[in-house]
Design a protein around this motif. Structure first.
Motif, mmCIF file in Angstrom:
data_model
loop_
_atom_site.group_PDB
_atom_site.id
_atom_site.type_symbol
_atom_site.label_atom_id
_atom_site.label_comp_id
_atom_site.label_asym_id
_atom_site.label_seq_id
_atom_site.Cartn_x
_atom_site.Cartn_y
_atom_site.Cartn_z
ATOM 1 N N ASN A 6 -25.238 10.608 -5.139
ATOM 2 C CA ASN A 6 -24.879 10.240 -6.502
ATOM 3 C C ASN A 6 -23.370 10.341 -6.676
ATOM 4 O O ASN A 6 -22.760 11.355 -6.311
ATOM 5 C CB ASN A 6 -25.576 11.158 -7.500
ATOM 6 C CG ASN A 6 -27.077 11.022 -7.457
ATOM 7 O OD1 ASN A 6 -27.603 9.915 -7.309
ATOM 8 N ND2 ASN A 6 -27.781 12.140 -7.586
ATOM 9 N N LYS A 7 -22.771 9.304 -7.219
ATOM 10 C CA LYS A 7 -21.324 9.267 -7.387
ATOM 11 C C LYS A 7 -20.849 10.431 -8.260
ATOM 12 O O LYS A 7 -21.377 10.667 -9.343
ATOM 13 C CB LYS A 7 -20.903 7.942 -8.017
ATOM 14 C CG LYS A 7 -19.396 7.727 -8.035
ATOM 15 C CD LYS A 7 -19.055 6.342 -8.542
ATOM 16 C CE LYS A 7 -17.539 6.119 -8.521
ATOM 17 N NZ LYS A 7 -17.179 4.762 -9.007
ATOM 18 N N GLY A 8 -19.856 11.157 -7.777
ATOM 19 C CA GLY A 8 -19.291 12.277 -8.520
ATOM 20 C C GLY A 8 -20.018 13.593 -8.326
ATOM 21 O O GLY A 8 -19.580 14.629 -8.833
ATOM 22 N N GLN A 9 -21.127 13.589 -7.593
ATOM 23 C CA GLN A 9 -21.906 14.803 -7.371
ATOM 24 C C GLN A 9 -21.650 15.319 -5.964
ATOM 25 O O GLN A 9 -21.802 14.595 -4.990
ATOM 26 C CB GLN A 9 -23.395 14.513 -7.575
ATOM 27 C CG GLN A 9 -24.279 15.750 -7.498
ATOM 28 C CD GLN A 9 -25.730 15.424 -7.810
ATOM 29 O OE1 GLN A 9 -26.046 14.388 -8.362
ATOM 30 N NE2 GLN A 9 -26.632 16.327 -7.447
ATOM 31 N N VAL A 10 -21.247 16.588 -5.866
ATOM 32 C CA VAL A 10 -20.905 17.138 -4.548
ATOM 33 C C VAL A 10 -21.833 18.273 -4.116
ATOM 34 O O VAL A 10 -21.687 18.809 -3.025
ATOM 35 C CB VAL A 10 -19.441 17.629 -4.520
ATOM 36 C CG1 VAL A 10 -18.488 16.465 -4.726
ATOM 37 C CG2 VAL A 10 -19.202 18.712 -5.568
ATOM 38 N N GLU A 68 -18.360 17.503 -23.591
ATOM 39 C CA GLU A 68 -17.663 17.342 -22.308
ATOM 40 C C GLU A 68 -18.283 18.229 -21.243
ATOM 41 O O GLU A 68 -18.485 17.793 -20.096
ATOM 42 C CB GLU A 68 -16.178 17.669 -22.494
ATOM 43 C CG GLU A 68 -15.412 16.628 -23.320
ATOM 44 C CD GLU A 68 -13.976 17.032 -23.579
ATOM 45 O OE1 GLU A 68 -13.635 18.221 -23.323
ATOM 46 O OE2 GLU A 68 -13.192 16.183 -24.044
ATOM 47 N N HIS A 71 -21.662 16.721 -20.280
ATOM 48 C CA HIS A 71 -21.508 15.563 -19.398
ATOM 49 C C HIS A 71 -21.143 16.000 -17.984
ATOM 50 O O HIS A 71 -21.598 15.395 -16.997
ATOM 51 C CB HIS A 71 -20.440 14.619 -19.951
ATOM 52 C CG HIS A 71 -20.922 13.746 -21.069
ATOM 53 N ND1 HIS A 71 -21.953 12.852 -20.917
ATOM 54 C CD2 HIS A 71 -20.506 13.639 -22.359
ATOM 55 C CE1 HIS A 71 -22.155 12.219 -22.067
ATOM 56 N NE2 HIS A 71 -21.309 12.681 -22.951
ATOM 57 N N GLN A 72 -20.332 17.051 -17.876
ATOM 58 C CA GLN A 72 -19.958 17.554 -16.563
ATOM 59 C C GLN A 72 -21.179 18.060 -15.805
ATOM 60 O O GLN A 72 -21.356 17.790 -14.608
ATOM 61 C CB GLN A 72 -18.923 18.675 -16.707
ATOM 62 C CG GLN A 72 -18.405 19.241 -15.387
ATOM 63 C CD GLN A 72 -17.618 18.227 -14.584
ATOM 64 O OE1 GLN A 72 -16.912 17.397 -15.155
ATOM 65 N NE2 GLN A 72 -17.728 18.285 -13.266
ATOM 66 N N GLN A 75 -23.199 15.098 -14.613
ATOM 67 C CA GLN A 75 -22.555 14.466 -13.465
ATOM 68 C C GLN A 75 -22.804 15.269 -12.193
ATOM 69 O O GLN A 75 -22.917 14.704 -11.092
ATOM 70 C CB GLN A 75 -21.050 14.327 -13.705
ATOM 71 C CG GLN A 75 -20.324 13.585 -12.592
ATOM 72 C CD GLN A 75 -18.840 13.395 -12.885
ATOM 73 O OE1 GLN A 75 -18.274 14.076 -13.726
ATOM 74 N NE2 GLN A 75 -18.217 12.464 -12.195
ATOM 75 N N GLU A 76 -22.920 16.583 -12.345
ATOM 76 C CA GLU A 76 -23.133 17.441 -11.185
ATOM 77 C C GLU A 76 -24.607 17.556 -10.805
ATOM 78 O O GLU A 76 -24.954 18.303 -9.894
ATOM 79 C CB GLU A 76 -22.523 18.818 -11.464
ATOM 80 C CG GLU A 76 -20.989 18.763 -11.513
ATOM 81 C CD GLU A 76 -20.362 20.024 -12.071
ATOM 82 O OE1 GLU A 76 -21.113 20.878 -12.606
ATOM 83 O OE2 GLU A 76 -19.134 20.160 -11.993
#
Length: 243
Positions: A6-10, A68, A71-72, A75-76
């Motif tokens: 997933n884009k942005g997920q590490v 915010e 949303h973070q 995204q994670e």
């Protein structure tokens, strides 16, 4: 089977995201803010500048940083989002409408479910952090009818709890706080025999749920019962056994 990133997920595997107030309090096992409370991975995100006092003041300027932080977490990779104070009910509707995952910010969201399990004359006992801020508006924000019979008791007059949770002195004595909250529960059911269930509003009270239950012999709901319930819905497991 092909697995795509997933884009942005590490990192992966954290089902529940927890929005944390910006506080200075040690979180012991059983507290929402202690990761060892859970049998599954969770992910924390502090809302910078969002203090307990600002929450009690219903500071609407904090809505943006809460969003915010939410949303973070999304995204994670979290699958649902909760928080660490029952008074976050004030922001439940706005945050749930904005984020793309289930949002359950307040332990008080359990009230409608609990009330349907009781007789009409039975009451839900609520032990909260600060009873003077436990207002009808808070319940209306999460769709709780004023007709639901409640019995409210606060912890603000209990010295050890107040110093740790409100004054944020940075230390706490679990044994003394346990004595305080158990005393509140006992007084509640002695003065209100119609109380048949207790709900702990504050995210710092679940460590003492077992002691409360032993003292009053009633079902105890809290933040952790809610988080475990939601986790069981978003992370289903296959059953095994025999016939």
């Amino acid at each position: 089977m092909i697995i795509r990133a997933n884009k942005g997920q590490v990192s992966y595997g954290e089902s529940i995201g927890i929005l944390m107030l910006d506080t200075f309090t040690p979180f012991i096992p059983g507290d929402v803010g202690n990761a060892t409370t859970y049998s599954f991975p969770v992910r924390y995100q502090t809302v910078k500048g969002f203090t307990f006092d600002k929450l009690l003041q219903k500071d609407r300027s904090m809505l943006v940083p809460i969003l915010e932080a939410g949303h973070q977490l999304v995204q994670e990779g979290v699958k649902a989002i909760t928080a660490d104070c029952g008074y976050m009910a004030m922001y439940q509707e706005e945050i749930a409408n904005e984020l793309q995952v289930p949002v359950f910010l307040s332990s008080l969201l359990q009230i409608p479910f609990i009330s349907t399990t009781l007789r009409q004359e039975d009451k839900i006992g609520i032990i909260c952090s600060k009873s003077s801020n436990f207002e009808e508006e808070l319940l209306l924000k999460i769709g709780v009818s004023p007709k639901v019979p409640l019995c409210i008791r606060g912890m603000e007059d209990k010295e050890n709890f107040r110093k740790a949770a409100h004054d944020e002195i940075g230390i706490l004595d679990p044994s003394k706080i346990e004595e305080e909250v158990v005393a509140v529960a006992i007084e509640m059911i002695q003065s209100e025999p119609s109380v048949k269930v207790i709900l702990l509003e504050c995210s710092s009270l679940p460590p003492y749920a077992a002691a409360i239950q032993k003292a009053v012999q009633l079902p105890i709901f809290d933040y952790v019962t809610m988080i475990r319930y939601v986790h069981s819905a978003i992370v289903q497991t296959r059953y095994s056994g025999h016939m």
